[in-house]
Design an enzyme around this catalytic site. Structure first.
Site, short mmCIF file in Angstrom:
data_model
loop_
_atom_site.label_atom_id
_atom_site.label_comp_id
_atom_site.label_asym_id
_atom_site.label_seq_id
_atom_site.Cartn_x
_atom_site.Cartn_y
_atom_site.Cartn_z
CD GLU A 179 8.17 -3.38 -2.51
OE1 GLU A 179 8.39 -2.74 -1.47
OE2 GLU A 179 8.95 -4.27 -2.92
CG MET A 180 11.34 -0.35 -6.97
SD MET A 180 12.00 1.09 -7.84
CE MET A 180 13.66 0.49 -8.25
CG ASP A 204 1.80 2.28 -11.02
OD1 ASP A 204 2.25 1.43 -11.79
OD2 ASP A 204 2.36 2.59 -9.95
#
Length: 238
Positions: A179-180, A204
């Protein structure tokens, strides 16, 4: 008020759930909280405060990436007295044993971002979640019969990365989700004396190409939200 949050003093509860998407924040407030009221809307980064089973809770979007989430989490902690941040977001999987819609409780977060090195005088910072919050999330997941995984996330600076070989390295090291934001949120919490946890749903699969739609990500990732909210109640009992 701050440059990015127009809520008055005292508008936020001491615990804030933070999805990246402000529309998911709106969904959480309208679906899970009682008497939720919008308290901030600067740049349409929506924030709400209500109650969950009588307990005051806030929810606010944090945007995409470590720079964005660092701004909002810092201001919530230092200007509004928030004590606990729970990220409820999406992530991608690189391991074959991690499936789309799995819930991941982020015990720690690796990163290719330099933000924590800037904070930590160019040294490596161990970006980890608060133990008590992690334990409460595990207990909540077990109590609700929700399947979950606990382990490391990887917070990437690039969504469209050219370094696809790094996915092999992540898999080797057992990274559960990409993720970020988590590493940045953990760094901000540590710097300013707050506590944080990231709970993510796999949206995803980077290997197989399986993915969920933007509408699904906004409206159907309820398990992680229920874990987060129930963990808040369990944390009050500790």
């Amino acid at each position: 008020m701050t440059p990015h949050i127009n809520a008055p003093e005292g508008a936020f509860a001491d615990v804030v759930l933070m999805p990246g998407d402000p529309l998911r924040a709106k969904y959480i407030a309208e679906t899970f909280l009682e008497n939720a009221k919008e308290v901030t809307n600067v740049r349409n980064m929506l924030g709400y405060t209500g109650t969950y089973k009588g307990r005051p809770v806030s929810v606010m979007g944090h945007g995409m990436g470590i720079p964005s989430c660092s701004i909002y989490t810092k201001e919530l902690i230092t200007e509004y007295g928030v004590k606990k941040i729970i990220r409820v977001g999406s992530c991608g999987a690189v391991r074959n044993d991690v499936k789309v819609r799995d819930v991941i409780i982020g015990l720690g977060a690796c990163t290719d971002s330099k933000v924590n090195r800037i904070r930590f005088k160019d040294n490596d910072f161990a970006a980890i979640a608060d133990f008590d919050m992690t334990q409460a999330a595990v207990q909540a997941a077990k109590a609700k019969g929700i399947n979950y995984r606990v382990g490391n996330l990887f917070s990437a600076d690039l969504f469209y990365t050219p370094d696809v070989e790094m996915f092999d390295v992540m898999e080797k090291y057992g990274i559960l989700g990409v993720e970020m934001e988590a590493a940045g949120i953990y760094g901000v919490a540590a710097e300013f004396g707050a506590k944080a946890l990231s709970i993510c749903t796999v949206s995803d699969h980077i290997r197989t190409g399986e993915q969920t739609s933007s509408e699904e990500r906004q409206l159907t990732f309820n398990d992680m939200i229920e874990i987060a909210l129930e963990s808040v109640l369990l944390g009050d009992q500790a």
